[in-house]
Enzyme design. Structure first.
Site, PDB file in Angstrom:
ATOM      1  N   ASP A  13       3.929  -7.326   7.828  1.00 22.92           N
ATOM      2  CA  ASP A  13       5.358  -7.566   8.042  1.00 22.92           C
ATOM      3  C   ASP A  13       5.728  -9.037   8.277  1.00 22.92           C
ATOM      4  O   ASP A  13       6.714  -9.328   8.962  1.00 22.92           O
ATOM      5  CB  ASP A  13       5.888  -6.722   9.214  1.00 22.92           C
ATOM      6  N   LYS A  38      -0.427  -5.420  -7.347  1.00 24.43           N
ATOM      7  CA  LYS A  38      -0.939  -5.140  -6.002  1.00 24.43           C
ATOM      8  C   LYS A  38      -1.953  -4.014  -6.121  1.00 24.43           C
ATOM      9  O   LYS A  38      -1.662  -2.970  -6.716  1.00 24.43           O
ATOM     10  CB  LYS A  38       0.204  -4.755  -5.058  1.00 24.43           C
TER      11      LYS A  38
END
Length: 227
Positions: A13, A38
């Site tokens: 985050d 990813k």
């Protein structure tokens, strides 16, 4: 031959996906044939048809405007919002290096620049059942240069220095640092920038403010980070 850049963070985050989206957008806006990749995403929602939506990939595609198919952006998509190694165990679909490499090579073959985002921080485990696979193993296997994304605020000196120290011990190349959530003129954050550069020997190549829709870095400076 395509060029690549791996986006890691000092933790979860800190804004890796947000920064990845801005990088891909900058490349696309400058006329580059750019793509996103990813290896594994966890914590994804299901669409009306019941299929998992790779949220990070969908976000990057949306903000960047690239035509790349979302399905090609991530070979492993999990619903459970935990580390990929645990999500893969719970959902019975373990991450395998050969699958990741094959998917990455397919994306690379079709694009000139590929932004590869990591999961969590550089120590994030991707698989711990059968094949023991760390995020750093993917970085080395795919020969990726790295960019560190860090929050500009309190605590970042320690986070950035430890991340850079670990990466150097593991012989992972660091191309630069991006400060996210940066407030120009903030005495602490300005000092954090200088201290992170001093402690790591790595330049903070861009500072990103909340709400930014473009990177404050030239196209040449950005592409110079890729190898």
């Amino acid at each position: 031959m395509s060029k690549h850049l791996f986006i890691t963070g000092t933790g979860t985050d800190v804004g890796k996906t947000f920064v990845s989206g801005l990088i891909v957008k900058a490349l696309h806006d400058s006329g580059k044939n750019a793509a996103y990749f990813k290896a594994a995403m966890s914590g994804n929602a299901r669409g009306e048809d019941g299929r998992l939506i790779p949220g990070d990939a969908a976000y990057v595609k949306g903000v960047s405007g690239i035509p790349q198919a979302t399905e090609s952006m991530c070979p492993y998509v999990y619903e459970t919002a935990v580390s990929p190694h645990l999500a893969s165990r719970l959902e019975g679909h373990p991450v395998r290096m050969d699958v990741v490499k094959s998917a990455f090579e397919a994306v690379s073959a079709a694009h000139d620049y590929v932004v590869v985002e990591g999961s969590g921080g550089i120590l994030c485990p991707l698989c711990f059942d059968g094949e023991k696979l760390q995020l750093e193993d993917v970085v080395r296997e795919l020969a990726l240069p790295c960019l560190i994304v860090a929050d500009a605020g309190l605590g970042t000196i320690n986070d950035v220095a430890l991340t850079a120290f670990y990466m150097r011990k593991k012989h992972i190349p660091i191309k630069g640092i991006f400060f996210n959530h940066f407030h120009p003129g903030d005495v602490m954050e300005e000092d954090n920038l200088k201290m992170c550069e001093y402690m790591t020997g790595v330049k903070v190549t861009a500072c990103i403010e909340d709400g930014d829709t473009n990177l404050h870095i030239s196209a040449d400076a950005l592409t110079s980070l890729f190898e």
